[in-house]
Motif scaffolding. Structure first.
Motif, short mmCIF file in Angstrom:
data_model
loop_
_atom_site.label_atom_id
_atom_site.label_comp_id
_atom_site.label_asym_id
_atom_site.label_seq_id
_atom_site.Cartn_x
_atom_site.Cartn_y
_atom_site.Cartn_z
N ARG A 85 0.85 -1.37 0.01
CA ARG A 85 0.06 0.00 0.08
C ARG A 85 0.83 1.12 -0.03
O ARG A 85 0.46 2.52 -0.32
CB ARG A 85 -0.98 0.16 1.04
N ASN A 86 2.18 1.19 0.44
CA ASN A 86 2.88 2.35 0.57
C ASN A 86 4.23 2.10 -0.45
O ASN A 86 5.07 2.82 -0.06
CB ASN A 86 3.55 2.60 1.99
N GLY A 87 3.85 1.27 -1.49
CA GLY A 87 4.99 1.21 -2.47
C GLY A 87 6.03 0.20 -2.26
O GLY A 87 7.23 0.07 -2.80
N GLY A 88 5.80 -0.85 -1.15
CA GLY A 88 6.81 -1.77 -0.94
C GLY A 88 7.28 -2.53 -1.86
O GLY A 88 8.36 -2.93 -2.21
N HIS A 89 6.51 -3.21 -2.77
CA HIS A 89 6.78 -4.10 -3.99
C HIS A 89 7.69 -3.36 -4.93
O HIS A 89 8.48 -3.90 -5.46
CB HIS A 89 5.49 -4.54 -4.78
N THR A 90 7.38 -2.10 -5.06
CA THR A 90 8.39 -1.29 -6.08
C THR A 90 9.49 -1.26 -5.55
O THR A 90 10.57 -1.12 -6.27
CB THR A 90 7.76 0.05 -6.13
N THR A 91 9.49 -0.78 -4.10
CA THR A 91 11.00 -0.87 -3.38
C THR A 91 11.84 -2.01 -3.43
O THR A 91 12.84 -2.09 -3.73
CB THR A 91 10.89 -0.47 -2.23
N LEU A 92 11.23 -3.21 -3.23
CA LEU A 92 11.43 -4.40 -3.31
C LEU A 92 12.14 -4.74 -4.73
O LEU A 92 13.19 -5.34 -5.05
CB LEU A 92 10.65 -5.47 -2.94
N GLY A 111 -2.12 -10.46 6.52
CA GLY A 111 -3.55 -10.20 6.19
C GLY A 111 -3.89 -8.90 5.23
O GLY A 111 -5.08 -8.82 4.78
N GLY A 112 -2.80 -7.82 5.21
CA GLY A 112 -2.99 -6.92 4.31
C GLY A 112 -2.50 -6.96 2.95
O GLY A 112 -2.16 -5.90 2.41
N ASP A 113 -2.25 -8.11 2.49
CA ASP A 113 -1.52 -8.34 1.22
C ASP A 113 -0.19 -8.06 1.11
O ASP A 113 0.25 -7.76 0.09
CB ASP A 113 -2.42 -7.82 -0.09
N GLY A 114 0.69 -7.90 2.19
CA GLY A 114 1.79 -7.64 2.30
C GLY A 114 2.80 -8.79 2.40
O GLY A 114 2.26 -10.06 2.36
N LEU A 115 3.97 -8.62 2.95
CA LEU A 115 4.90 -9.95 2.79
C LEU A 115 5.83 -9.74 4.10
O LEU A 115 6.59 -8.43 4.10
CB LEU A 115 5.50 -10.00 1.62
N HIS A 116 6.21 -10.53 4.74
CA HIS A 116 6.97 -10.63 5.73
C HIS A 116 8.28 -11.65 5.53
O HIS A 116 8.02 -12.84 5.10
CB HIS A 116 6.61 -11.11 7.17
N LYS A 129 14.36 1.34 8.07
CA LYS A 129 13.67 1.28 6.93
C LYS A 129 14.48 1.16 5.64
O LYS A 129 15.73 1.66 5.70
CB LYS A 129 12.93 2.59 6.91
N LEU A 130 14.10 0.38 4.70
CA LEU A 130 14.83 0.03 3.63
C LEU A 130 14.64 0.96 2.37
O LEU A 130 14.80 0.89 1.29
CB LEU A 130 14.80 -1.47 3.12
N GLY A 131 13.23 1.30 2.72
CA GLY A 131 12.72 2.50 1.54
C GLY A 131 11.29 2.76 1.61
O GLY A 131 10.95 1.93 2.57
N PRO A 132 10.64 3.37 0.88
CA PRO A 132 9.17 3.41 0.86
C PRO A 132 8.54 1.96 0.97
O PRO A 132 8.67 1.22 -0.09
CB PRO A 132 8.92 4.26 -0.46
N GLY A 133 7.65 1.84 1.85
CA GLY A 133 6.78 0.62 2.09
C GLY A 133 7.53 -0.44 2.38
O GLY A 133 7.12 -1.77 2.45
N ILE A 134 8.71 -0.33 3.10
CA ILE A 134 9.56 -1.59 3.52
C ILE A 134 10.34 -0.92 4.80
O ILE A 134 11.37 -0.19 4.97
CB ILE A 134 10.74 -1.96 2.70
N ASP A 135 9.77 -1.36 6.05
CA ASP A 135 10.40 -1.61 7.22
C ASP A 135 11.08 -2.61 7.71
O ASP A 135 10.71 -3.94 7.38
CB ASP A 135 9.22 -1.18 8.39
#
Length: 273
Positions: A85-92, A111-116, A129-135
Protein backbone atom coordinates in the motif's frame (compact mmCIF):
# COMPACT_ATOMS: atom_id res chain seq x y z
CA UNK A 1 -5.52 -19.88 18.19
CA UNK A 2 -4.33 -21.49 21.41
CA UNK A 3 -3.20 -24.57 19.48
CA UNK A 4 -1.13 -22.42 17.13
CA UNK A 5 0.33 -20.35 19.98
CA UNK A 6 1.40 -23.57 21.72
CA UNK A 7 2.93 -24.83 18.47
CA UNK A 8 5.08 -21.70 18.18
CA UNK A 9 6.20 -22.11 21.79
CA UNK A 10 7.03 -25.76 21.13
CA UNK A 11 9.21 -24.57 18.24
CA UNK A 12 11.09 -22.36 20.71
CA UNK A 13 9.49 -19.06 19.73
CA UNK A 14 8.16 -16.77 22.45
CA UNK A 15 4.62 -15.47 21.87
CA UNK A 16 2.06 -13.18 23.48
CA UNK A 17 -1.63 -12.39 22.78
CA UNK A 18 -2.80 -9.59 20.50
CA UNK A 19 -6.02 -7.60 20.26
CA UNK A 20 -5.95 -6.78 16.57
CA UNK A 21 -2.34 -5.73 16.02
CA UNK A 22 -1.61 -4.44 19.54
CA UNK A 23 -0.92 -6.33 22.79
CA UNK A 24 -4.08 -7.66 24.44
CA UNK A 25 -2.69 -7.39 27.99
CA UNK A 26 -3.32 -3.89 29.40
CA UNK A 27 -0.19 -1.89 30.11
CA UNK A 28 0.76 -1.75 33.79
CA UNK A 29 2.63 1.57 33.65
CA UNK A 30 1.63 5.04 32.61
CA UNK A 31 3.09 6.32 29.36
CA UNK A 32 6.44 7.87 30.02
CA UNK A 33 7.60 5.20 32.44
CA UNK A 34 8.87 2.37 30.24
CA UNK A 35 9.53 -0.99 31.80
CA UNK A 36 10.74 -4.16 30.11
CA UNK A 37 9.01 -6.49 32.51
CA UNK A 38 11.59 -6.27 35.27
CA UNK A 39 8.80 -5.48 37.73
CA UNK A 40 7.55 -9.06 37.39
CA UNK A 41 4.11 -8.08 36.10
CA UNK A 42 2.57 -8.58 32.67
CA UNK A 43 1.53 -5.61 30.54
CA UNK A 44 4.81 -4.67 28.82
CA UNK A 45 3.94 -5.42 25.21
CA UNK A 46 6.22 -7.88 23.45
CA UNK A 47 8.45 -8.04 26.55
CA UNK A 48 5.75 -10.31 28.05
CA UNK A 49 6.34 -12.97 25.39
CA UNK A 50 7.12 -16.45 26.67
CA UNK A 51 7.44 -20.13 25.73
CA UNK A 52 5.85 -21.18 29.02
CA UNK A 53 2.95 -23.41 27.97
CA UNK A 54 0.91 -22.89 31.13
CA UNK A 55 1.16 -19.12 30.84
CA UNK A 56 0.14 -19.29 27.19
CA UNK A 57 -2.88 -21.43 28.08
CA UNK A 58 -3.85 -18.94 30.78
CA UNK A 59 -3.59 -16.01 28.37
CA UNK A 60 -5.71 -17.62 25.66
CA UNK A 61 -8.22 -18.78 28.24
CA UNK A 62 -8.61 -15.11 29.13
CA UNK A 63 -8.39 -13.86 25.52
CA UNK A 64 -9.69 -16.82 23.45
CA UNK A 65 -9.91 -14.91 20.15
CA UNK A 66 -6.55 -13.17 20.54
CA UNK A 67 -4.10 -13.10 17.67
CA UNK A 68 -0.48 -14.15 18.10
CA UNK A 69 2.35 -11.69 18.57
CA UNK A 70 5.82 -12.91 17.62
CA UNK A 71 8.72 -10.78 18.93
CA UNK A 72 11.60 -10.41 16.51
CA UNK A 73 14.97 -10.00 18.25
CA UNK A 74 14.00 -12.09 21.31
CA UNK A 75 13.33 -14.96 18.90
CA UNK A 76 16.51 -14.37 16.90
CA UNK A 77 14.61 -12.87 13.97
CA UNK A 78 14.93 -9.79 11.78
CA UNK A 79 11.93 -9.23 9.51
CA UNK A 80 11.72 -7.34 6.24
CA UNK A 81 8.13 -6.04 6.22
CA UNK A 82 6.91 -5.25 2.68
CA UNK A 83 3.75 -3.10 2.58
CA UNK A 84 2.40 -2.78 -1.01
CA UNK A 85 0.00 0.00 0.00
CA UNK A 86 2.99 2.30 0.52
CA UNK A 87 5.07 1.21 -2.45
CA UNK A 88 6.82 -1.75 -0.83
CA UNK A 89 6.70 -3.98 -3.91
CA UNK A 90 8.27 -1.23 -6.04
CA UNK A 91 11.02 -0.73 -3.47
CA UNK A 92 11.64 -4.48 -3.28
CA UNK A 93 11.96 -4.70 -7.07
CA UNK A 94 14.46 -1.82 -7.02
CA UNK A 95 16.52 -3.50 -4.29
CA UNK A 96 16.62 -6.77 -6.21
CA UNK A 97 17.48 -5.00 -9.48
CA UNK A 98 20.50 -3.46 -7.76
CA UNK A 99 21.66 -6.35 -5.56
CA UNK A 100 20.10 -9.47 -7.03
CA UNK A 101 17.24 -11.57 -5.62
CA UNK A 102 16.61 -11.53 -1.90
CA UNK A 103 17.90 -14.76 -0.33
CA UNK A 104 15.19 -17.38 -0.08
CA UNK A 105 13.90 -17.64 3.47
CA UNK A 106 10.84 -18.23 5.62
CA UNK A 107 8.04 -15.96 4.39
CA UNK A 108 4.63 -14.93 5.69
CA UNK A 109 1.82 -13.34 3.66
CA UNK A 110 0.15 -10.70 5.82
CA UNK A 111 -3.56 -10.06 6.17
CA UNK A 112 -3.03 -6.76 4.37
CA UNK A 113 -1.61 -8.44 1.24
CA UNK A 114 1.94 -7.62 2.31
CA UNK A 115 4.91 -9.85 2.91
CA UNK A 116 7.17 -10.70 5.85
CA UNK A 117 10.62 -12.03 4.98
CA UNK A 118 12.07 -13.61 8.13
CA UNK A 119 15.86 -13.71 8.44
CA UNK A 120 18.19 -14.69 11.27
CA UNK A 121 19.00 -11.64 13.38
CA UNK A 122 22.69 -10.75 12.86
CA UNK A 123 23.15 -9.47 16.41
CA UNK A 124 23.73 -5.89 15.27
CA UNK A 125 21.54 -2.79 15.02
CA UNK A 126 19.63 -2.80 11.76
CA UNK A 127 18.21 -0.01 9.59
CA UNK A 128 14.62 0.84 10.47
CA UNK A 129 13.59 1.32 6.86
CA UNK A 130 14.87 0.11 3.49
CA UNK A 131 12.81 2.54 1.43
CA UNK A 132 9.15 3.48 0.84
CA UNK A 133 6.89 0.69 2.04
CA UNK A 134 9.60 -1.53 3.54
CA UNK A 135 10.28 -1.51 7.28
CA UNK A 136 12.74 -3.68 9.17
CA UNK A 137 11.17 -5.25 12.27
CA UNK A 138 13.95 -6.14 14.67
CA UNK A 139 13.21 -4.39 17.98
CA UNK A 140 9.47 -5.01 17.92
CA UNK A 141 7.17 -7.82 16.82
CA UNK A 142 5.08 -9.10 13.95
CA UNK A 143 1.60 -10.59 13.82
CA UNK A 144 1.87 -14.35 13.22
CA UNK A 145 -0.39 -16.71 11.29
CA UNK A 146 -3.21 -17.60 11.51
CA UNK A 147 -4.11 -14.29 13.20
CA UNK A 148 -6.79 -12.19 11.53
CA UNK A 149 -5.98 -8.71 10.20
CA UNK A 150 -8.27 -6.28 12.08
CA UNK A 151 -9.15 -4.25 8.96
CA UNK A 152 -9.33 -6.77 6.11
CA UNK A 153 -10.44 -9.75 8.26
CA UNK A 154 -8.00 -11.85 6.22
CA UNK A 155 -5.78 -14.36 8.01
CA UNK A 156 -2.00 -14.18 7.98
CA UNK A 157 -0.48 -17.33 6.46
CA UNK A 158 2.91 -18.90 5.92
CA UNK A 159 3.88 -19.19 2.27
CA UNK A 160 5.00 -22.32 0.44
CA UNK A 161 3.90 -25.44 2.30
CA UNK A 162 2.27 -23.32 5.01
CA UNK A 163 4.71 -24.38 7.71
CA UNK A 164 6.74 -22.05 9.91
CA UNK A 165 9.56 -24.26 11.18
CA UNK A 166 11.89 -23.83 8.19
CA UNK A 167 15.15 -22.16 9.25
CA UNK A 168 15.39 -18.45 8.35
CA UNK A 169 18.28 -17.55 6.04
CA UNK A 170 21.10 -15.29 7.34
CA UNK A 171 20.45 -11.54 7.23
CA UNK A 172 21.36 -10.31 3.70
CA UNK A 173 24.68 -8.46 3.92
CA UNK A 174 23.67 -5.96 1.24
CA UNK A 175 20.83 -4.68 3.45
CA UNK A 176 23.47 -3.47 5.90
CA UNK A 177 23.45 -2.68 9.60
CA UNK A 178 23.38 0.52 11.62
CA UNK A 179 26.04 1.87 13.98
CA UNK A 180 25.29 1.21 17.64
CA UNK A 181 23.21 3.81 19.47
CA UNK A 182 25.54 6.39 21.05
CA UNK A 183 26.05 5.56 24.70
CA UNK A 184 25.31 8.26 27.28
CA UNK A 185 27.89 9.58 29.65
CA UNK A 186 28.30 7.99 33.09
CA UNK A 187 26.48 10.97 34.62
CA UNK A 188 23.45 10.42 32.38
CA UNK A 189 23.47 6.67 32.95
CA UNK A 190 23.31 7.26 36.71
CA UNK A 191 20.04 9.22 36.44
CA UNK A 192 16.61 7.72 36.88
CA UNK A 193 15.89 5.96 33.54
CA UNK A 194 13.19 8.27 32.16
CA UNK A 195 15.12 11.33 33.29
CA UNK A 196 18.15 10.40 31.17
CA UNK A 197 18.86 9.79 27.54
CA UNK A 198 18.72 6.00 27.94
CA UNK A 199 15.12 6.17 29.14
CA UNK A 200 14.05 8.52 26.34
CA UNK A 201 15.53 6.24 23.70
CA UNK A 202 13.86 3.20 25.28
CA UNK A 203 10.54 5.08 25.37
CA UNK A 204 10.74 5.70 21.60
CA UNK A 205 11.81 2.11 20.84
CA UNK A 206 8.72 0.78 22.65
CA UNK A 207 6.36 2.71 20.34
CA UNK A 208 3.47 0.69 19.01
CA UNK A 209 2.04 1.14 15.53
CA UNK A 210 0.21 4.48 15.40
CA UNK A 211 2.11 6.12 18.28
CA UNK A 212 5.64 6.44 16.86
CA UNK A 213 5.48 10.18 16.17
CA UNK A 214 3.69 11.03 19.41
CA UNK A 215 6.30 9.16 21.47
CA UNK A 216 9.15 10.75 19.52
CA UNK A 217 7.60 14.21 20.04
CA UNK A 218 7.26 13.62 23.79
CA UNK A 219 10.83 12.33 24.03
CA UNK A 220 12.03 15.37 22.10
CA UNK A 221 10.29 17.71 24.55
CA UNK A 222 11.79 15.90 27.53
CA UNK A 223 15.20 15.87 25.84
CA UNK A 224 15.03 19.64 25.49
CA UNK A 225 14.33 19.92 29.20
CA UNK A 226 17.50 17.93 29.90
CA UNK A 227 19.51 20.16 27.58
CA UNK A 228 18.17 23.37 29.17
CA UNK A 229 18.95 21.99 32.62
CA UNK A 230 22.52 21.30 31.55
CA UNK A 231 22.08 17.54 32.02
CA UNK A 232 22.59 16.49 28.39
CA UNK A 233 24.26 17.65 25.22
CA UNK A 234 21.81 18.84 22.57
CA UNK A 235 23.56 17.11 19.67
CA UNK A 236 23.71 13.82 21.58
CA UNK A 237 19.98 13.98 22.36
CA UNK A 238 19.07 14.76 18.75
CA UNK A 239 21.35 12.05 17.31
CA UNK A 240 20.14 9.38 19.74
CA UNK A 241 16.45 10.14 19.16
CA UNK A 242 16.95 10.22 15.39
CA UNK A 243 18.61 6.81 15.58
CA UNK A 244 15.79 5.41 17.73
CA UNK A 245 13.23 6.82 15.27
CA UNK A 246 14.98 5.08 12.37
CA UNK A 247 14.97 1.79 14.27
CA UNK A 248 11.17 1.91 14.63
CA UNK A 249 10.69 2.68 10.95
CA UNK A 250 10.41 6.48 10.74
CA UNK A 251 12.23 8.16 7.87
CA UNK A 252 14.91 10.73 8.67
CA UNK A 253 12.73 13.49 7.21
CA UNK A 254 9.68 12.52 9.27
CA UNK A 255 11.68 12.12 12.48
CA UNK A 256 13.45 15.43 11.95
CA UNK A 257 10.12 17.24 11.43
CA UNK A 258 8.76 15.74 14.65
CA UNK A 259 11.81 16.76 16.69
CA UNK A 260 11.84 20.25 15.17
CA UNK A 261 8.18 20.50 16.18
CA UNK A 262 9.18 19.67 19.75
CA UNK A 263 11.71 22.52 19.61
CA UNK A 264 8.97 24.94 18.59
CA UNK A 265 6.60 23.78 21.34
CA UNK A 266 8.68 23.47 24.52
CA UNK A 267 5.71 24.09 26.77
CA UNK A 268 3.89 20.97 25.55
CA UNK A 269 6.16 18.36 27.10
CA UNK A 270 3.82 17.74 30.00
CA UNK A 271 0.71 17.68 27.80
CA UNK A 272 2.27 15.15 25.45
CA UNK A 273 2.76 12.68 28.27
Amino acid sequence: MLRHALAYAGHGWKVFPLAGKTPAIPRVHEAGHPCHGVCGQHGHGYHDATCDLEQIRAWWDRYPSAGIGLPCAPNGLAVVDVDPRNGGHTTLCALEAEHGPMPGTLMQITGGDGLHLLYAHPGADLPGKLGPGIDVKANGYIVAAPSVHPDTRVRYRWSGDGQFWHLPAPWPAFLGTRPAVPQPSAALAAMRPIDGLVGLVAFVLEAREGERNSRLFWAGCRGLELVRAGKADGQAVFASLMDAAARIGLSDAEASRTLRGAERAPGRAGAAA
